[in-house]
Design a protein around this motif. Structure first.
Motif, short mmCIF file in Angstrom:
data_model
loop_
_atom_site.label_atom_id
_atom_site.label_comp_id
_atom_site.label_asym_id
_atom_site.label_seq_id
_atom_site.Cartn_x
_atom_site.Cartn_y
_atom_site.Cartn_z
N ASP A 170 0.81 -1.21 0.00
CA ASP A 170 0.00 0.00 0.00
C ASP A 170 0.85 1.26 0.00
OD1 ASP A 170 -2.47 -1.29 0.03
OD2 ASP A 170 -2.41 -1.52 2.21
N ASP A 176 -7.85 13.55 -0.23
CA ASP A 176 -8.33 12.30 0.36
C ASP A 176 -9.29 11.72 -0.67
OD1 ASP A 176 -9.98 10.38 1.63
OD2 ASP A 176 -9.58 11.27 3.58
N GLU A 177 -8.90 10.66 -1.35
CA GLU A 177 -9.70 10.13 -2.45
C GLU A 177 -11.04 9.57 -2.00
OE1 GLU A 177 -7.09 7.56 -4.75
OE2 GLU A 177 -6.44 9.31 -5.90
N THR A 212 -0.15 7.86 -4.69
CA THR A 212 -1.15 7.68 -3.65
C THR A 212 -0.61 6.74 -2.59
OG1 THR A 212 -2.18 5.80 -4.76
CG2 THR A 212 -3.10 7.99 -5.24
N LEU A 244 -2.20 4.53 1.05
CA LEU A 244 -3.25 4.19 2.01
C LEU A 244 -2.62 4.38 3.37
CD1 LEU A 244 -6.12 3.14 2.29
CD2 LEU A 244 -5.17 0.83 2.43
N SER A 284 -8.20 4.22 7.87
CA SER A 284 -7.34 4.37 6.69
C SER A 284 -7.96 5.30 5.66
CB SER A 284 -7.09 3.00 6.04
OG SER A 284 -6.33 2.20 6.90
N HIS A 285 -7.10 6.08 5.02
CA HIS A 285 -7.50 7.01 3.97
C HIS A 285 -6.53 6.86 2.80
CE1 HIS A 285 -10.16 9.36 6.65
NE2 HIS A 285 -9.29 8.97 7.56
N ARG A 286 -7.05 6.91 1.59
CA ARG A 286 -6.18 6.91 0.41
C ARG A 286 -5.91 8.36 0.06
NH1 ARG A 286 -3.82 3.39 -2.39
NH2 ARG A 286 -5.13 1.70 -1.66
N ARG A 337 -3.73 11.19 -2.18
CA ARG A 337 -3.01 11.39 -3.43
C ARG A 337 -2.35 12.77 -3.42
NH1 ARG A 337 -5.03 13.82 -7.82
NH2 ARG A 337 -7.15 13.28 -7.19
#
Length: 136
Positions: free
Chosen positions: A11, A73-74, A115, A117, A125-127, A129
């Protein structure tokens, strides 16, 4: 407190650091280890996997200390712009975020377009970018 074990290697994108910043961050993280074990562990894990460069060999779109970083934050679509700083320089009202925060440890060494995670302070958790990097 975020759990470094929840951040899997697959990740995490490749990261790049300036040699002298990497040394300074190792020293800070090791010194803070007893007081801020979770935060220090996240940062140390990132430092351990980083490719280290001289300043003149680092691409310009890499997040370094004192970089101004725009990221999204996707999951939520929320965009933020922060300046990544050392702990004593942090001032959230001024947009200066410490490298010892989960977001700071997650962004250091990343390149625009990458990106990751990454856990927040509560462990969710946040993805994230990286959109744009302005280095000092």
């Amino acid at each position: 407190m975020p759990d470094v074990q929840r951040v899997r290697d697959d990740d995490r994108p490749a990261i790049h650091l300036i040699d002298r910043e990497c040394d300074a961050l190792y020293a800070l993280a090791l010194d803070a280890g007893a007081r801020q074990s979770g935060q220090a562990a996240l940062l140390l894990a990132e430092l351990d996997r980083a490719e280290v460069h001289r300043l003149d060999a680092l691409p310009p779109d890499i997040v370094t200390m004192h970089s101004r970083v725009e990221f999204v934050d996707e999951g939520s679509g929320a965009t933020r712009t922060i300046t990544l700083v050392y702990p004593g320089e942090a001032d959230i009202a001024a947009g200066k975020v410490s490298v010892f925060t989960p977001i700071g440890a997650g962004l250091i060494g990343m390149r625009a377009g990458q990106t990751i995670l990454w856990p927040d302070r509560d462990g969710a958790s946040h993805r994230l970018r990286v959109v744009k990097v302005d280095r000092p």
